[in-house]
Each structure stands twice: as structure tokens, then as C-alpha cells.
Write a protein that holds these residues in place. Sequence first.
Motif, PDB file in Angstrom:
ATOM      1  N   VAL A  19       0.840  -1.199   0.000  1.00  0.00           N
ATOM      2  CA  VAL A  19       0.000   0.000   0.000  1.00  0.00           C
ATOM      3  C   VAL A  19       0.877   1.251   0.000  1.00  0.00           C
ATOM      4  N   ALA A  20       1.891   1.268   0.847  1.00  0.00           N
ATOM      5  CA  ALA A  20       2.786   2.426   0.919  1.00  0.00           C
ATOM      6  C   ALA A  20       3.498   2.647  -0.406  1.00  0.00           C
ATOM      7  N   GLY A  21       3.919   1.555  -1.038  1.00  0.00           N
ATOM      8  CA  GLY A  21       4.614   1.664  -2.315  1.00  0.00           C
ATOM      9  C   GLY A  21       3.734   2.238  -3.404  1.00  0.00           C
ATOM     10  N   VAL A  22       2.497   1.751  -3.495  1.00  0.00           N
ATOM     11  CA  VAL A  22       1.567   2.262  -4.511  1.00  0.00           C
ATOM     12  C   VAL A  22       1.260   3.729  -4.266  1.00  0.00           C
ATOM     13  N   ARG A  23       1.039   4.080  -3.019  1.00  0.00           N
ATOM     14  CA  ARG A  23       0.733   5.484  -2.712  1.00  0.00           C
ATOM     15  C   ARG A  23       1.921   6.385  -3.069  1.00  0.00           C
ATOM     16  N   ALA A  24       3.125   5.927  -2.746  1.00  0.00           N
ATOM     17  CA  ALA A  24       4.319   6.730  -3.029  1.00  0.00           C
ATOM     18  C   ALA A  24       4.523   6.911  -4.523  1.00  0.00           C
ATOM     19  N   VAL A  25       4.467   5.816  -5.272  1.00  0.00           N
ATOM     20  CA  VAL A  25       4.709   5.887  -6.718  1.00  0.00           C
ATOM     21  C   VAL A  25       3.598   6.673  -7.413  1.00  0.00           C
ATOM     22  N   ALA A  26       2.362   6.517  -6.959  1.00  0.00           N
ATOM     23  CA  ALA A  26       1.256   7.292  -7.529  1.00  0.00           C
ATOM     24  C   ALA A  26       1.465   8.781  -7.297  1.00  0.00           C
ATOM     25  N   GLY A  27       2.149   9.120  -6.203  1.00  0.00           N
ATOM     26  CA  GLY A  27       2.431  10.509  -5.892  1.00  0.00           C
ATOM     27  C   GLY A  27       3.684  11.040  -6.552  1.00  0.00           C
ATOM     28  N   GLY A  28       4.309  10.212  -7.382  1.00  0.00           N
ATOM     29  CA  GLY A  28       5.494  10.657  -8.105  1.00  0.00           C
ATOM     30  C   GLY A  28       6.808  10.356  -7.419  1.00  0.00           C
ATOM     31  N   ALA A  29       6.774   9.562  -6.334  1.00  0.00           N
ATOM     32  CA  ALA A  29       7.997   9.244  -5.601  1.00  0.00           C
ATOM     33  C   ALA A  29       8.518   7.871  -5.995  1.00  0.00           C
ATOM     34  N   ALA A  30       9.714   7.565  -5.535  1.00  0.00           N
ATOM     35  CA  ALA A  30      10.263   6.216  -5.660  1.00  0.00           C
ATOM     36  C   ALA A  30      10.004   5.488  -4.353  1.00  0.00           C
ATOM     37  N   TYR A  31       9.869   4.175  -4.419  1.00  0.00           N
ATOM     38  CA  TYR A  31       9.692   3.399  -3.192  1.00  0.00           C
ATOM     39  C   TYR A  31      10.487   2.113  -3.311  1.00  0.00           C
TER      40      TYR A  31
END
Length: 227
Positions: free
Chosen positions: A112-124
Motif C-alpha cells: 500500500v505504501a509503495g503504490v501510494r508513493a509511486v502514484a504521488g510521483g515518488a520512488a519506493y
Amino acid sequence: MARVLVADDEPMIRAGVRAVLSTDPDIEVVAEAADGREAVELVRLHRPDVAVLDVRMPRTNGIDAAAEIGRIAPATGVIMLTTFGEDDYILRALGCGAAGFLIKSGEPEELVAGVRAVAGGAAYLSPKVTARVVAHLASGGAGDRAGRRAAAREKVAGLTPREREVLSLLGGGLTNGQIARRLHVVEGTVKAHVSSVLSRLGVENRAAAAVVAHEAGVTPARTAENG
């Protein structure tokens, strides 16, 4: 709402990923694929925010699918699902522009954290994945490891103080919005700093910059803000 495509040739894995993501009301799985070729076509059709791809899939593997998605839908962030022992695949995916790396046996919260981060333009990068990547890079021996760390520190030394701060937070998995709040600046300023950091480090994406940050020892501890 983050729109997600899930691709894995095992129906039970796809069902599990969908079930985990469904626990977050801000994430919607819009499509599922059983192989890499189908994943590419569904990304072309649905234009999701994030594509979660298994590394090993029939017809077209996850690495090649990630590269093709980067060409046809650059706004779609790619997260690779890997297992231990697939270090070479992780490094290849990094070169193809994947923004996230997760271990299949990891905690559901990481997905969940990874999807939220990548959707926000970040790397995870899952902490376990980061450890595996760094360990793999270090496999050439202590001298090579020391050389890489020295090279990473030299690259980081060429950044401005603010860019080093941004790199540290980027390496910690924060999105542009989270970095902006942490530094009390507007998001556009963060985007400009991130672009400058990538250029100065000579890397193509945030995930690669995160690896440099880890090797240079400049990443912060993970906090509730980036989870």
C-alpha cells in the motif's frame, strides 16, 4: 484516487494484491493481466497511475513490459514485485525506469505504501530490496564496495545543501508533496530540486537516485509521513 493495474501470471497472487490494495479507499485496481504483453495493452487502454508487475511472466516478462510502459505511458509509475534471488532482475528493472521495488513476501503495508508513493510521483524501495541491491552491488569485494560508496559520496558532495536535503528525503521514500511540507516550500520548488538532483547525480530516475542516497549514507529513517 490512485488507479492501479496488477500483472502476475498466478491468479492467487493477483487476488492477494487486489485484496491488500482494496483496504485503502484511495486505491482502485482498474485492471489485471496474466502476462507482460497483456499488461502493456491494458496500460495503453486504461492509463493507470501505477502498474504493479511481477518480474517473471510469460510472453513478455516484467522487465520488458516496464520498458514498454515507460515508452507508451510515461505517466504510469511501475512497481516491480520480486522474490529473493532476483537481484539481477532488480538491477535491470532499475535501468528500465521502474519507480518501486517490493518483495512478494513483504508486509502488506509495504504494498500500500509503495503504490501510494509511486502514484504521488515518488520512488519506493522496500528496505529488503534496498539491502539486496546494495549487497549485490557490493558483491565484487570490499574494495569495490568502498569505491562505490566513495563515488556516491563524491556525487552527493557536488549537490547544494538543499539538494542534499531533498535527496535524503527522496531516498527515504517521500513524495514531492511530503518533501514540500517537510521543507516548508511549494511543490514546484521540490520538482525543480529533484530534476537538478537527478541531473547532477547522472541518474535517470528517483529509484536510481535513492540507491545513490543509500550508498552515500544520506537517507533518513522512515517515518509515519512516508508510510
